[in-house]
Design an enzyme around this catalytic site. Structure first.
Site, PDB file in Angstrom:
ATOM      1  N   GLN A   7       0.834  -1.201   0.000  1.00  0.00           N
ATOM      2  CA  GLN A   7       0.000   0.000   0.000  1.00  0.00           C
ATOM      3  C   GLN A   7       0.872   1.256   0.000  1.00  0.00           C
ATOM      4  O   GLN A   7       1.622   1.474   0.941  1.00  0.00           O
ATOM      5  CB  GLN A   7      -0.884  -0.036   1.242  1.00  0.00           C
ATOM      6  CG  GLN A   7      -1.742   1.198   1.417  1.00  0.00           C
ATOM      7  CD  GLN A   7      -2.798   1.003   2.507  1.00  0.00           C
ATOM      8  OE1 GLN A   7      -3.667   0.152   2.395  1.00  0.00           O
ATOM      9  NE2 GLN A   7      -2.700   1.767   3.557  1.00  0.00           N
ATOM     10  N   SER A  57       0.928   6.540   2.657  1.00  0.00           N
ATOM     11  CA  SER A  57       1.608   7.511   3.528  1.00  0.00           C
ATOM     12  C   SER A  57       2.850   8.101   2.864  1.00  0.00           C
ATOM     13  O   SER A  57       3.568   7.415   2.135  1.00  0.00           O
ATOM     14  CB  SER A  57       2.037   6.835   4.831  1.00  0.00           C
ATOM     15  OG  SER A  57       0.948   6.200   5.433  1.00  0.00           O
ATOM     16  N   GLU A  83      -9.935  -2.045   4.855  1.00  0.00           N
ATOM     17  CA  GLU A  83      -8.781  -2.252   5.746  1.00  0.00           C
ATOM     18  C   GLU A  83      -9.249  -2.286   7.203  1.00  0.00           C
ATOM     19  O   GLU A  83      -8.854  -3.150   7.980  1.00  0.00           O
ATOM     20  CB  GLU A  83      -7.750  -1.127   5.545  1.00  0.00           C
ATOM     21  CG  GLU A  83      -6.594  -1.222   6.533  1.00  0.00           C
ATOM     22  CD  GLU A  83      -5.391  -0.364   6.173  1.00  0.00           C
ATOM     23  OE1 GLU A  83      -5.504   0.483   5.270  1.00  0.00           O
ATOM     24  OE2 GLU A  83      -4.336  -0.555   6.797  1.00  0.00           O
TER      25      GLU A  83
HETATM   26  C1  FAD Z   1       2.162  -1.330  11.494  1.00  0.00           C
HETATM   27  C2  FAD Z   1       1.961  -0.213  10.513  1.00  0.00           C
HETATM   28  C3  FAD Z   1       1.878  -0.515   9.160  1.00  0.00           C
HETATM   29  C4  FAD Z   1       1.712   0.511   8.219  1.00  0.00           C
HETATM   30  N1  FAD Z   1       1.677   0.181   6.897  1.00  0.00           N
HETATM   31  C5  FAD Z   1       1.502   1.149   5.974  1.00  0.00           C
HETATM   32  C6  FAD Z   1       1.481   0.799   4.587  1.00  0.00           C
HETATM   33  O1  FAD Z   1       1.642  -0.362   4.210  1.00  0.00           O
HETATM   34  N2  FAD Z   1       1.296   1.787   3.694  1.00  0.00           N
HETATM   35  C7  FAD Z   1       1.120   3.087   4.071  1.00  0.00           C
HETATM   36  O2  FAD Z   1       0.903   3.920   3.183  1.00  0.00           O
HETATM   37  N3  FAD Z   1       1.170   3.458   5.378  1.00  0.00           N
HETATM   38  C8  FAD Z   1       1.370   2.503   6.336  1.00  0.00           C
HETATM   39  N4  FAD Z   1       1.442   2.845   7.677  1.00  0.00           N
HETATM   40  C9  FAD Z   1       1.401   4.260   8.032  1.00  0.00           C
HETATM   41  C10 FAD Z   1       0.132   4.692   8.739  1.00  0.00           C
HETATM   42  O3  FAD Z   1      -0.932   4.791   7.839  1.00  0.00           O
HETATM   43  C11 FAD Z   1       0.437   6.025   9.417  1.00  0.00           C
HETATM   44  O4  FAD Z   1       1.444   5.798  10.381  1.00  0.00           O
HETATM   45  C12 FAD Z   1      -0.782   6.592  10.101  1.00  0.00           C
HETATM   46  O5  FAD Z   1      -1.739   6.988   9.153  1.00  0.00           O
HETATM   47  C13 FAD Z   1      -0.405   7.814  10.988  1.00  0.00           C
HETATM   48  O6  FAD Z   1       0.335   8.743  10.264  1.00  0.00           O
HETATM   49  P1  FAD Z   1       1.736   9.281  10.835  1.00  0.00           P
HETATM   50  O7  FAD Z   1       2.588   8.113  11.201  1.00  0.00           O
HETATM   51  O8  FAD Z   1       2.289  10.236   9.834  1.00  0.00           O
HETATM   52  O9  FAD Z   1       1.381  10.014  12.177  1.00  0.00           O
HETATM   53  P2  FAD Z   1       0.813  11.527  12.312  1.00  0.00           P
HETATM   54  O10 FAD Z   1      -0.236  11.776  11.286  1.00  0.00           O
HETATM   55  O11 FAD Z   1       1.990  12.456  12.344  1.00  0.00           O
HETATM   56  O12 FAD Z   1       0.134  11.440  13.726  1.00  0.00           O
HETATM   57  C14 FAD Z   1       0.852  11.565  14.946  1.00  0.00           C
HETATM   58  C15 FAD Z   1      -0.135  11.599  16.095  1.00  0.00           C
HETATM   59  O13 FAD Z   1      -0.984  12.760  15.976  1.00  0.00           O
HETATM   60  C16 FAD Z   1      -2.354  12.389  16.013  1.00  0.00           C
HETATM   61  N5  FAD Z   1      -3.126  13.227  15.088  1.00  0.00           N
HETATM   62  C17 FAD Z   1      -2.805  13.565  13.817  1.00  0.00           C
HETATM   63  N6  FAD Z   1      -3.782  14.327  13.276  1.00  0.00           N
HETATM   64  C18 FAD Z   1      -4.756  14.444  14.199  1.00  0.00           C
HETATM   65  C19 FAD Z   1      -6.060  15.086  14.226  1.00  0.00           C
HETATM   66  N7  FAD Z   1      -6.520  15.737  13.160  1.00  0.00           N
HETATM   67  N8  FAD Z   1      -6.796  14.971  15.353  1.00  0.00           N
HETATM   68  C20 FAD Z   1      -6.340  14.296  16.435  1.00  0.00           C
HETATM   69  N9  FAD Z   1      -5.123  13.679  16.465  1.00  0.00           N
HETATM   70  C21 FAD Z   1      -4.346  13.745  15.371  1.00  0.00           C
HETATM   71  C22 FAD Z   1      -2.375  10.954  15.529  1.00  0.00           C
HETATM   72  O14 FAD Z   1      -3.509  10.255  16.001  1.00  0.00           O
HETATM   73  C23 FAD Z   1      -1.081  10.398  16.145  1.00  0.00           C
HETATM   74  O15 FAD Z   1      -1.302  10.025  17.471  1.00  0.00           O
HETATM   75  C24 FAD Z   1       1.600   1.861   8.643  1.00  0.00           C
HETATM   76  C25 FAD Z   1       1.689   2.159  10.007  1.00  0.00           C
HETATM   77  C26 FAD Z   1       1.887   1.144  10.938  1.00  0.00           C
HETATM   78  C27 FAD Z   1       1.990   1.494  12.385  1.00  0.00           C
END
Ligand code: FAD
Length: 390
Positions: free
Chosen positions: A131, A134, A249
């Site tokens: 996928q 991100s 998902e």
């Molecule tokens: C095990 C695992 C597998 C993954 N696999 C994939 C994959 O295959 N492909 C892919 O594309 N992505 C993948 N991801 C990425 C995943 O989709 C992102 O980590 C997730 O969407 C969070 O984005 P971020 O890490 O940038 O955190 P951020 O968006 O920076 O968030 C950081 C913190 O801020 C909080 N936050 C952010 N915005 C808000 C809001 N508007 N209101 C309240 N709280 C907020 C979040 O809840 C979190 O606690 C994976 C992640 C994990 C952990």
């Protein structure tokens, strides 16, 4: 017997005879999971047999039509199969994002050419998908993604970067979100595209984690040409397609308690510790197990509602949130109960199940982030389910 009862009895008989004993034990580490694709490997002969037997029945995708390589089962038959597998403790024969997430969307909105190109190979476990959503500055705020796709003749030329791509280094194909109209409002300029990971210009770099192991990768695109016919659901319509896919998902993640992810029999592991521990601990463990049971009943109720064609859209966020938070809390509790015995994911002097508790305790934390973090699920529930103002 009714038709469905006869079907159920036949399934049970087949599973009892054909699901090897070692494939009826819980998976306690992601390394025991089989994923399809060109890099496929098996840890045992029984694992290979189970994979091949389920594949040959079309039961990697039991509900898909046979013409696309599925099992052609009705929703009721599919549910009966799931329940019988659950009752016997059968492992999932393979874990593939293609089947769980992309396949149902392709079935719903793909062109006939796209369906015939991708679904049968997916349903035979021949292609592994990853996928590409991100990006370094687009996680929760996914619509800020910047990977660009520019039309050049009959192909899009893609430049940019994805991050946290699970198993990107082992995947054969990626479904990705790309920006096709940089002038449009964020959500309106995105397309959903299918791309071959062997395309020239794709570079995959595993991300090293502190544990030394990692399923995560960064994926870079440097003038990657992807046929324009690989856009799914229409140019600049990708946001809507992504929302459909994320619903699948989250629904898949909410079924983790049904053998969709590594797990343990929590009560069996906790029992020896509970003998010594006081009533407060027993009470907390009983609470966690009751929550788990209540959740399983809710999944069953939702399935019945879906079968009765009631609207269950949007509920996947609730189920994903509750399931992943509950699982995380359960392993947190187990780990606390076991004290230092639950603190080593590997190493001498610790029993296999003690190590498994520690691994799962760490692993379940990621469930509450993957597929959209818990806070984001709460936002979605507020808006889409409860209709609260933003
Ligand atoms: C095990 C695992 C597998 C993954 N696999 C994939 C994959 O295959 N492909 C892919 O594309 N992505 C993948 N991801 C990425 C995943 O989709 C992102 O980590 C997730 O969407 C969070 O984005 P971020 O890490 O940038 O955190 P951020 O968006 O920076 O968030 C950081 C913190 O801020 C909080 N936050 C952010 N915005 C808000 C809001 N508007 N209101 C309240 N709280 C907020 C979040 O809840 C979190 O606690 C994976 C992640 C994990 C952990």
């Amino acid at each position: 017997m009714t038709e469905i009862e006869t079907f159920r009895a036949e399934v049970r008989q087949w599973l009892e005879a054909d699901c090897p004993p070692s494939m009826r034990t819980p998976i306690t580490s992601s390394e025991e999971m089989v994923s399809g694709g060109s890099h496929i490997s098996f840890r045992s002969e029984e694992q290979r047999l189970w994979f091949e037997r389920m594949r040959d029945r079309g039961w990697f995708a039991p509900g898909w039509p046979k013409v696309y390589g599925g099992g052609g089962l009705s929703p009721r038959e599919q549910r009966a199969l799931e329940q019988e597998m659950l009752a016997l403790g059968c492992r999932q024969p393979q874990y593939n994002l293609g089947i769980w997430m992309l396949g149902p969307v392709l079935l719903e909105i793909g062109t006939e050419e796209q369906k015939l190109e991708h679904l049968p190979r997916m349903a035979r476990g021949e292609v592994r998908w990853c996928q590409g959503f991100s990006e370094p500055n687009a996680g929760s705020d996914l619509a800020s993604l910047r990977t660009a796709a520019v039309l050049d003749g009959d192909a899009y030329v893609i430049n940019g970067q994805k991050i946290w791509t699970s198993h990107g280094d082992k995947a054969d194909w990626m479904y990705a979100l790309v920006r096709t109209d940089p002038q449009a409002k964020k959500q309106l300029g995105i397309s959903f595209i299918l791309l071959d990971m062997k395309s020239p210009g794709v570079t995959v770099r595993p991300i090293e984690l502190i544990s030394g192991k990692s399923e995560f990768c960064e994926v870079f695109f440097d003038n990657v040409r992807v046929p324009a016919k690989n856009v799914l659901g229409g140019v600049n319509q990708g946001w809507g397609v992504a929302k459909k896919l994320l619903d699948h998902e989250r629904a898949a993640m909410s079924k983790f308690s049904e053998g969709g992810a590594p797990s343990l029999d929590a009560l069996a592991v906790a029992a020896p510790y509970l003998v010594e521990a006081g009533p407060v601990w027993r009470d907390r463990m009983a609470g966690a197990l009751m929550d788990q049971h209540a959740f399983a009943l809710s999944v069953r109720r939702l399935n019945e509602m879906a079968l009765a064609r009631e609207d269950v859209a949007g509920l996947s966020s609730i189920m994903k949130l509750v399931q992943t938070e509950q699982e995380s809390a359960k392993y947190e509790l187990l780990q606390q109960l076991m004290g230092q015995r639950g603190l080593s994911p590997e190493g001498e002097g610790f029993a296999a199940e003690e190590q498994a508790v520690c691994r799962l305790w760490l692993y379940t934390k990621s469930y509450t982030i993957a597929g959209g973090a818990s806070e984001i699920q709460l936002n979605i529930i507020a808006r889409r389910v409860l209709g609260l103002p933003t």
